[in-house]
Design a protein around this motif. Structure first.
Motif, PDB file in Angstrom:
ATOM      1  N   ARG A 146       0.868  -1.174   0.000  1.00 42.71           N
ATOM      2  CA  ARG A 146       0.000   0.000   0.000  1.00 42.71           C
ATOM      3  C   ARG A 146       0.907   1.226   0.000  1.00 42.71           C
ATOM      4  NH1 ARG A 146      -3.691  -2.393  -2.291  1.00 42.71           N
ATOM      5  NH2 ARG A 146      -4.690  -4.102  -1.154  1.00 42.71           N
TER       6      ARG A 146
ATOM      7  N   ASP B 204       1.776   5.394  -2.024  1.00 40.74           N
ATOM      8  CA  ASP B 204       1.180   6.614  -2.563  1.00 40.74           C
ATOM      9  C   ASP B 204       1.212   6.661  -4.081  1.00 40.74           C
ATOM     10  OD1 ASP B 204       0.395   7.967  -0.183  1.00 40.74           O
ATOM     11  OD2 ASP B 204       2.500   8.406   0.238  1.00 40.74           O
TER      12      ASP B 204
ATOM     13  N   SER C 137      -0.292   5.539  -7.413  1.00 40.61           N
ATOM     14  CA  SER C 137      -1.423   4.887  -8.065  1.00 40.61           C
ATOM     15  C   SER C 137      -1.132   4.599  -9.531  1.00 40.61           C
ATOM     16  CB  SER C 137      -2.677   5.764  -7.953  1.00 40.61           C
ATOM     17  OG  SER C 137      -2.460   7.045  -8.546  1.00 40.61           O
ATOM     18  N   GLU C 138      -0.027   5.146 -10.057  1.00 36.96           N
ATOM     19  CA  GLU C 138       0.406   4.920 -11.433  1.00 36.96           C
ATOM     20  C   GLU C 138       1.898   4.627 -11.445  1.00 36.96           C
ATOM     21  OE1 GLU C 138      -0.556   8.415 -13.623  1.00 36.96           O
ATOM     22  OE2 GLU C 138      -2.730   8.207 -13.339  1.00 36.96           O
TER      23      GLU C 138
ATOM     24  N   LEU D  82       4.518   0.269  -6.702  1.00 37.90           N
ATOM     25  CA  LEU D  82       3.176   0.707  -7.027  1.00 37.90           C
ATOM     26  C   LEU D  82       2.184   0.188  -5.986  1.00 37.90           C
ATOM     27  CD1 LEU D  82       1.448   1.987  -9.426  1.00 37.90           C
ATOM     28  CD2 LEU D  82       1.177  -0.361 -10.215  1.00 37.90           C
ATOM     29  N   ASP D  83       1.180   0.984  -5.696  1.00 38.83           N
ATOM     30  CA  ASP D  83       0.137   0.533  -4.785  1.00 38.83           C
ATOM     31  C   ASP D  83      -0.518  -0.733  -5.328  1.00 38.83           C
ATOM     32  OD1 ASP D  83      -1.624   1.065  -2.442  1.00 38.83           O
ATOM     33  OD2 ASP D  83      -3.158   1.224  -3.990  1.00 38.83           O
TER      34      ASP D  83
ATOM     35  N   GLN E  81      -6.790  14.783  -6.994  1.00 36.19           N
ATOM     36  CA  GLN E  81      -7.355  13.907  -7.995  1.00 36.19           C
ATOM     37  C   GLN E  81      -8.844  13.720  -7.759  1.00 36.19           C
ATOM     38  OE1 GLN E  81      -4.518  10.616  -7.297  1.00 36.19           O
ATOM     39  NE2 GLN E  81      -3.993  10.780  -9.464  1.00 36.19           N
TER      40      GLN E  81
ATOM     41  N   GLU F  50     -10.803  12.148  -4.638  1.00 39.41           N
ATOM     42  CA  GLU F  50     -10.004  12.215  -3.399  1.00 39.41           C
ATOM     43  C   GLU F  50     -10.567  13.307  -2.474  1.00 39.41           C
ATOM     44  OE1 GLU F  50      -7.655  10.204  -2.596  1.00 39.41           O
ATOM     45  OE2 GLU F  50      -7.610   9.128  -4.492  1.00 39.41           O
TER      46      GLU F  50
END
Length: 230
Positions: free
Chosen positions: A12, A14, A16-17, A127-128, A227, A230
């Protein structure tokens, strides 16, 4: 008999990409992530004595770069995207089995959260949602080799940009995320072969959309938005 491995945990983070993730672990020490174990492996005795180690090895999967086709050579971005090297002489994500290896700093063990025990780590380049197949302690006397040669990475390991962020935009970044985000930007998230001073790049980090431009050795932040969702 074909070997089958399965995740013991997931990351987990930060990110997301994929864009913006540091090319190696430890480059941005301020980055933090959680390692959340799958229910089957979420047992306190499975991490007994882990807090005696300062660093851990993570064996994980490039889950968004899996391919069934074997490419014997790759083009490392930091070499300009033109020079080819052997896939086994690189850490490229497009490789057989898609396995990655990262050394992270163990910051602590969470024991009172709903998904406890979980591990809090620093310097992760992941990556998350990345699946983790194994976790091993980093042992200084055996894992550290000061005499090791850097190969072609000696040409690129010192690459770093100066980051300029207006105070008004800096104020939009949560204080506990600023150091990590600025560190990620200093690592130059762009593809190594691109030099487009007028291009505005977008980086997704910690629920933020961060726009930036690069001219020479200076990266300027030009946009910070939340984003959607969010």
């Amino acid at each position: 008999m074909e070997a089958v491995i399965r995740p013991v945990a997931y990351i987990r983070s930060d990110f997301s990409e994929k864009f913006g993730i540091p090319r190696q672990s430890g480059l941005v020490d301020a980055l933090t992530a959680r390692i959340v174990f799958e229910p089957e492996f979420r047992r306190p005795e499975a991490i007994r004595d882990i807090e005696g180690f300062s660093h851990l090895w993570l064996i994980w999967q490039f889950s968004q770069a899996l391919t069934s086709e074997f490419h014997p050579t790759v083009r490392p971005p930091r070499l300009g995207g033109n020079r080819r090297v052997g896939v086994f002489a690189s850490r490229a994500p497009y490789r057989p089995n898609g396995l990655g290896l990262s050394c992270v700093r163990l910051l602590g063990v969470e024991r009172d959260t709903p998904d406890a025990p979980a591990l809090l780590v620093g310097g992760a380049d992941l990556l998350d949602g990345t699946p983790v197949f194994d976790i091993k302690p980093y042992i200084p006397l055996s894992d550290c080799r000061p005499e090791a040669l850097p190969g072609y990475t000696a040409q690129t390991r010192g690459h770093c940009l100066r980051v300029e962020c207006p105070e008004a935009l800096l104020a939009l970044i949560p204080p506990d995320k600023r150091q990590a985000l600025l560190g990620v930007l200093a690592c130059d998230p762009r593809p190594g072969y691109e030099d487009k001073p007028q291009e505005i790049y977008g980086l997704a980090f910690a629920g933020l959309d961060v726009g930036f431009q690069v001219q020479g050795e200076v990266l300027r932040v030009v946009r910070v938005n939340h984003q959607k969702g969010e």
